[in-house]
Design an enzyme around this catalytic site. Structure first.
Site, short mmCIF file in Angstrom:
data_model
loop_
_atom_site.label_atom_id
_atom_site.label_comp_id
_atom_site.label_asym_id
_atom_site.label_seq_id
_atom_site.Cartn_x
_atom_site.Cartn_y
_atom_site.Cartn_z
N SER A 243 0.85 -1.20 0.00
CA SER A 243 0.00 0.00 0.00
C SER A 243 0.88 1.24 0.00
CB SER A 243 -0.88 0.03 1.24
OG SER A 243 -0.13 0.42 2.37
N ASP A 244 0.36 2.35 -0.51
CA ASP A 244 1.04 3.60 -0.22
C ASP A 244 0.88 3.83 1.28
OD1 ASP A 244 2.47 5.92 -0.29
OD2 ASP A 244 1.39 6.81 -1.97
N TRP A 245 1.74 4.69 1.81
CA TRP A 245 1.84 4.81 3.27
C TRP A 245 0.58 5.45 3.87
CZ3 TRP A 245 5.26 2.06 1.30
CH2 TRP A 245 6.40 1.63 1.95
#
Ligand code: BGC
Length: 745
Positions: A243-245
């Site tokens: 995932s993006d952060w």
């Protein structure tokens, strides 16, 4: 299975993984699928499964942070090579250099002990104001694809995973954590997905990053259509999805789709969505444990491929950072990345022998940029600014005098925090996830931050104006009195920056005014820029020479001087359109950019040159434009249709001057009587041809049936209709030199 993998090894690996998954307890599995540090997953020591250690980013390996705070680890052992940004790399149109830069990034990442490098960023440049455009390559999927594939291969040769990002259509920073983008299926498949597909299928990217934004109503990190149907089923992807952060929002949704590793910006690791909340959901019977097994399997497969576990563990590449060879490759790339936009009266190259006194004007002459931009920031081993490059090139007998010319308000940079910490800092007094999630869901705090930033830009204008008078005078006096004048202006990472978009497309700090004045006193002033995205150039008719450099890495200054003095013949071309003014952009017309929570990509396929072509709008500098110190002639186009669906094309390119140089030959396909609405023409192939003075070369290229295809939404597949297609061969998207017709049966 990835293309290059051998079947018997693959079977054995899958069996081993299956056995390993069976040995893991639920807690251990959950440890593996979410962050246990800001940049690492959890390890299972009992079974010899290490943590997956990630790092940004696309322009070099980012500095070390503490595991649970956005505070630099504070040592200087994390200084690294600073690579040209993707926008610079794309301007080279050189697939060999793309491989080299990927290789350098991978070597450095491995050398720093990383498993996954969070790049390359390959989103489509839809609007020139997007704050992260500097990290991306182009407005055209064909060019992005051609560069992304060798780049990823280069990274992964080092037993480091590329994490190609941000999947998908991460086209703006405004409201980036929540913005919902309505995109029609055809546009998605023809424009926003092809480079990701190639990254997965052709390059075999071991990992891919889900984007923050929503597409058609669902967050990309829990998007069943994007992650399950397209990525896994249609493209057959068996790598890891990260995932993006902070991009994961909902336990059940994320658990039940192909999101394998949840990363975030918070330190409450046990409260991550795929941690305790998922455990509870499993215990309550709301989510099946098999979903976790699938995620763990994908992560373990990546670890096998990286030789983190498994029989090849002892032969994993060890990498190296700050190697001399890397810097040499970076210099070559920087040299090929600088775009000569205009050169009248052979203003460039300058003849160093004729210069005793050189005036260098503009803040970007002396500025370094590596430490900004958001997650792409790095601690560069060094960065040679243009001024240093010029001085180093000219030596001590030439007087090089510098004047900033305009005022840039100093933004205090705190050393114990960066922008990613800010959202964390807002939460100092709270303890757990709920409120934190609220922030990540894009509540008011983020919006206020963005509004404050824009207000600050307005406030700064008064300060800039006041200080500029004296600075202008000083610069103009210097210019009058020199043998040659070089202006180096442009943007910086206060503008080209993750987390916000530019307010407009204008040069900041009153640079336009200064350039106008400068050109009055010195018609021959060479106007150059360092920046990450297009700017308006209202004075451009008055300038003789304009040179554009993206953030070109640690060797920027050396490359710059070598281009200016003709040691290097420029051979870059724009990978994106430079419109005359922002109002000419399709997004300015439809108003569907930079809105906080919802945008519709109304223009469909008509993004970048596809739009300017259709509307017959002449940009300042078109897609594919870039000059050389020599001139190339094209001739003898021959087309041969094979099996009714492939076109082999040959042509000759001749270097008409005496100087060696390189030409980027571009092939556009224009359907003559399409059955469906199609752009006038689209780039489908290109070649960069290096030629010594007076020499010519035969160029051969192949157009495959997919290069004639469009996405048929009823059939849900790409279709190349039979019929006539014009094949346009040009030096830019406007400068078409040869034409031919191919008939597909
Ligand atoms: C960015 C990613 C980056 C990640 C980790 C996010 O804010 O969008 O590109 O890799 O942070 O720093």
């Amino acid at each position: 299975m990835m293309k290059h993998e051998d079947k018997s090894n693959e079977k054995k690996r899958e069996k081993d993984i299956e056995k390993l998954v069976k040995k893991l307890t639920l807690d251990e599995k959950l440890t593996m699928i979410h962050g246990a540090a800001l940049f690492a997953s959890g390890a299972v020591e009992r079974l010899g499964i290490p943590a997956i250690v990630c790092s940004d980013g696309p322009m070099g390996v980012r500095a070390e942070f503490m595991d649970d705070r956005w505070i630099p680890a504070g040592n200087n052992a994390d200084m690294v090579s600073y690579l040209p940004s993707n926008s610079a790399l794309a301007s080279t149109w050189n697939t060999g250099l793309a491989h080299d830069m990927g290789h350098v990034l991978g070597t450095e990442a491995r050398g720093r002990g990383k498993d996954v490098i969070l790049g390359p960023g390959i989103n489509i440049k839809r609007d020139p104001r997007c704050g992260r455009n500097f990290e991306y390559m182009s407005e055209d999927p064909c060019l992005i694809k051609a560069l992304t594939v060798p780049f990823i291969k280069g990274v992964q040769e080092n037993d480091v995973a590329a994490c190609v990002k941000h999947f998908a259509a991460n086209v703006q920073e405004t409201g980036r954590l929540i913005v919902d983008e309505t995109i029609d299926e055809r546009t998605l498949y023809e424009l926003y997905l092809p480079a990701f597909k190639a990254a997965v299928q052709e390059a075999g990217s071991y990992s891919i990053m889900g984007a923050y934004n929503k597409v058609n109503g669902s967050y990309c990190c829990e998007h069943k259509t994007l992650l399950d149907r397209i990525l896994r089923e249609e493209w057959g992807y068996d790598g890891a999805v990260i995932s993006d952060w902070g991009g994961v929002h909902n336990t059940k949704e994320a658990a039940e789709c192909s999101m394998d590793l949840e990363m975030s910006v918070f330190a409450d690791f046990d409260d991550y969505i795929l941690a305790n909340p998922l455990k509870e959901a499993i215990q309550k019977g709301e989510v099946s444990e098999s979903m976790v097994d699938a995620k763990v399997t994908n992560l373990l497969r990546m670890m096998y491929r990286l030789k983190m576990i498994g029989p090849k563990k002892d032969s994993r590449e060890k990498g190296a950072y700050n190697a001399l060879a890397s810097r040499q490759a970076i210099l070559r790339t920087a040299e090929e990345s600088m775009v000569l936009l205009k050169n009248e009266n052979r203003a460039l190259p300058l003849d160093a022998k004729k210069i005793k006194k050189l005036a260098v004007i503009g803040v970007n002459a002396a500025k370094i940029h590596a430490d900004g931009g958001g997650s792409a920031e790095i601690k560069a081993l060094y960065e040679i600014c243009p001024l240093a490059g010029l001085k180093m090139y000219l030596g001590g007998n030439v007087k090089v005098e510098y004047a900033p010319g305009y005022h840039v308000p100093v933004k205090p940079k705190t050393f114990d925090m960066n922008w990613q910490a800010t959202s964390l800092d807002d939460l100092k007094n709270t303890t757990v996830g709920q409120l934190q999630r609220g922030i990540m869901d894009g509540n008011e705090d983020h919006k206020e931050g963005e509004q404050e930033r824009l207000a600050q830009i307005e406030k700064d204008k008064a300060e800039i104006h006041e200080k500029n008078q004296a600075l202008f005078e000083q610069a103009l006096a210097l210019a009058k009195d020199a043998d040659a004048v070089i202006f180096v202006g442009g943007l910086n990472h206060d503008y080209d920056c993750e987390g916000s978009d530019r307010p407009d497309m204008k040069l900041p700090y009153e640079q336009d005014l200064l350039i106008e004045e400068l050109l009055k006193v010195r018609k021959d002033a060479i106007i150059t820029f360092v920046g990450g995205s297009p700017v308006e150039m209202p004075w451009r008719d008055k300038a003789q020479a304009i040179l554009w450099s993206y953030y070109a890495g640690m060797e920027t200054g050396n490359a710059f001087a070598r281009v200016i003095f003709g040691e290097v013949n420029p051979s870059a071309k724009l990978a994106e359109t430079f419109p005359e003014k922002y109002e000419d952009c399709v997004t300015a017309k439809n108003g569907q950019f930079g809105i906080w929570d919802k945008i519709t990509l109304e223009e469909g396929l008509y993004c970048g040159y596809r739009y300017y072509d259709k509307q017959r709008i002449k940009p300042a500098y078109c897609f594919g434009h870039g000059l050389s110190y020599t001139r190339f002639e094209y001739s003898d186009l021959k087309l041969k249709v094979e099996k009714g669906r492939e076109v082999k094309l040959t042509l000759s390119v001749k270097n008409m001057g005496r100087r060696s140089g390189a030409e980027i030959v571009q092939v556009y396909v224009a359907p003559i009587a399409p059955k469906v609405d199609r752009p006038d023409k689209e780039l489908k192939a290109f070649a960069k041809v290096h030629l010594s003075g007076g020499r010519s070369k035969k160029v051969s290229l192949t157009l495959k049936s997919e290069d004639f295809a469009y996405f048929d939404t009823d059939l849900h597949e790409f279709i190349a209709d039979a019929g006539d297609y014009e094949i346009l061969v040009g030096a830019s998207c406007e400068d078409i030199r040869l034409r031919g017709i191919a008939t597909l049966s």
